[in-house]
Scaffold this motif. Structure first.
Motif, PDB file in Angstrom:
ATOM      1  N   LEU A   1       0.882  -1.170   0.000  1.00 48.08           N
ATOM      2  CA  LEU A   1       0.000   0.000   0.000  1.00 48.08           C
ATOM      3  C   LEU A   1       0.916   1.216   0.000  1.00 48.08           C
ATOM      4  O   LEU A   1       1.987   1.183   0.623  1.00 48.08           O
ATOM      5  N   ASP A   2       0.516   2.266  -0.683  1.00 50.26           N
ATOM      6  CA  ASP A   2       1.332   3.483  -0.713  1.00 50.26           C
ATOM      7  C   ASP A   2       1.506   4.035   0.706  1.00 50.26           C
ATOM      8  O   ASP A   2       0.695   3.764   1.598  1.00 50.26           O
TER       9      ASP A   2
ATOM     10  N   THR B   1      -1.623   5.502   1.972  1.00 47.32           N
ATOM     11  CA  THR B   1      -2.825   4.649   1.978  1.00 47.32           C
ATOM     12  C   THR B   1      -2.941   3.946   3.326  1.00 47.32           C
ATOM     13  O   THR B   1      -1.948   3.522   3.902  1.00 47.32           O
TER      14      THR B   1
ATOM     15  N   TYR C   1     -11.273  -1.021  -2.149  1.00 45.30           N
ATOM     16  CA  TYR C   1     -10.788   0.229  -1.543  1.00 45.30           C
ATOM     17  C   TYR C   1     -11.934   1.208  -1.359  1.00 45.30           C
ATOM     18  O   TYR C   1     -12.868   1.243  -2.176  1.00 45.30           O
TER      19      TYR C   1
ATOM     20  N   HIS D   1       0.468   2.376  -7.651  1.00 42.49           N
ATOM     21  CA  HIS D   1      -0.482   3.504  -7.690  1.00 42.49           C
ATOM     22  C   HIS D   1      -1.705   3.194  -8.568  1.00 42.49           C
ATOM     23  O   HIS D   1      -2.275   4.108  -9.171  1.00 42.49           O
ATOM     24  N   GLN D   2      -2.100   1.931  -8.646  1.00 43.07           N
ATOM     25  CA  GLN D   2      -3.127   1.563  -9.624  1.00 43.07           C
ATOM     26  C   GLN D   2      -4.449   2.315  -9.447  1.00 43.07           C
ATOM     27  O   GLN D   2      -5.009   2.850 -10.409  1.00 43.07           O
ATOM     28  N   VAL D   3      -4.945   2.353  -8.213  1.00 41.91           N
ATOM     29  CA  VAL D   3      -6.242   3.014  -7.994  1.00 41.91           C
ATOM     30  C   VAL D   3      -6.123   4.507  -8.330  1.00 41.91           C
ATOM     31  O   VAL D   3      -6.975   5.081  -9.012  1.00 41.91           O
ATOM     32  N   LYS D   4      -5.026   5.096  -7.884  1.00 41.54           N
ATOM     33  CA  LYS D   4      -4.849   6.539  -8.132  1.00 41.54           C
ATOM     34  C   LYS D   4      -4.766   6.817  -9.634  1.00 41.54           C
ATOM     35  O   LYS D   4      -5.350   7.777 -10.133  1.00 41.54           O
TER      36      LYS D   4
ATOM     37  N   LEU E   1      -7.272   7.234   0.583  1.00 36.08           N
ATOM     38  CA  LEU E   1      -7.464   5.852   0.124  1.00 36.08           C
ATOM     39  C   LEU E   1      -7.294   4.883   1.286  1.00 36.08           C
ATOM     40  O   LEU E   1      -6.326   4.976   2.054  1.00 36.08           O
TER      41      LEU E   1
HETATM   42  N1  URA Z   1      -3.706   1.755  -5.480  1.00 31.76           N
HETATM   43  C1  URA Z   1      -3.051   2.898  -5.198  1.00 31.76           C
HETATM   44  O1  URA Z   1      -3.030   3.827  -5.985  1.00 31.76           O
HETATM   45  N2  URA Z   1      -2.438   2.978  -4.012  1.00 31.76           N
HETATM   46  C2  URA Z   1      -2.447   1.985  -3.087  1.00 31.76           C
HETATM   47  O2  URA Z   1      -1.873   2.140  -2.016  1.00 31.76           O
HETATM   48  C3  URA Z   1      -3.135   0.810  -3.420  1.00 31.76           C
HETATM   49  C4  URA Z   1      -3.753   0.730  -4.630  1.00 31.76           C
END
Ligand code: URA
Length: 234
Positions: free
Chosen positions: A101-102, A105, A132, A183-186, A199
């Motif tokens: 996790l970042d 996060t 998330y 950073h997938q979700v971001k 997040l």
């Molecule tokens: N995606 C993100 O951008 N940050 C995370 O920490 C986990 C998933």
């Protein structure tokens, strides 16, 4: 089990180093100098290296509610790492974080010394969905749901179809992804023109972050229950 497994499960020594230590006569089992790295030992056998007792660790699975400000690693020069939050009673297990996790996060992060389990949870091939909660800079729209559901092309990978779930507050959404790329979700949210302001990971497969686990809190999980919740759900 083999002596080298006993030692590698319980210390940071690699199999190669253990072989060398055994050859050098530095390893003792039940009061006798060990003869070979592959000799059979029991969990209850007393093993020492250069006179220092090795406590047999076996495998352990810990669930952390990660606070912001910690790096998902076992060491870092500049920032605190998540393993600093592991209580002393688990120190000898040498756990590592399962995926990353970042630093900013929060939420569900597993820690284990079971390498095969770690790989299975993080491998995109296994399709384990990670859920998330995100707070966005701008309201999400219905059309964004379709963009997530179609999957997304990035330079180094293609994100599988993902779920974007709207809530009553359109700036607060739930997102489910099958991978766990940097950073997938971001990055996926940037694609729909929104910046992630906050997040938190709330679930891995069917394993939910318990509401009563405080930030920075750690609980030990039973291996079978964990596996059933994570792998049984996909
Ligand atoms: N995606 C993100 O951008 N940050 C995370 O920490 C986990 C998933």
């Amino acid at each position: 089990m083999r002596l080298d497994k006993y030692i590698s499960d319980s210390t940071a020594y690699t199999r190669k180093e253990i072989k060398k230590l055994v050859r050098a006569g530095a390893v003792n089992v039940e009061g006798v100098t060990a003869s070979a790295a592959d000799m059979r030992v029991n969990e209850t056998d007393k093993v020492s290296i250069n006179g220092e007792t090795v406590r047999y660790a076996g495998q352990v699975y810990l669930m952390l509610n990660k606070p912001a400000g910690y790096i998902s690693a076992t060491e870092d020069r500049n920032y605190p790492v998540v393993t600093e939050l592991v209580p002393e009673e688990y120190a000898h297990y040498n756990v590592s974080p399962v995926g990353r996790l970042d630093i900013d996060t929060e939420g569900l992060l597993l820690l284990t010394n079971d390498g095969a389990f770690n790989h299975a949870v993080t491998s995109p091939k296994k399709n384990i969905y990670k859920r998330y909660f995100a707070r966005l800079s701008r309201p999400a729209e219905l059309a964004d749901v379709d963009v997530f559901a179609a999957g997304m092309e990035f330079k180094e990978f293609t994100a599988k179809p993902a779920v974007l779930e709207l809530t009553e507050d359109p700036r607060e959404v739930y997102i489910e992804i099958a991978e766990g790329k940097f950073h997938q979700v971001k990055r996926m949210c940037e694609r729909i023109g929104k910046t992630v302001l906050y997040l938190r990971r709330v679930a891995i497969g069917g394993l939910n972050l318990p509401d009563d686990l405080p930030s920075g809190g750690i609980v030990e999980c039973a291996r079978d229950e964990l596996k059933e919740k994570i792998f049984g759900s996909c």
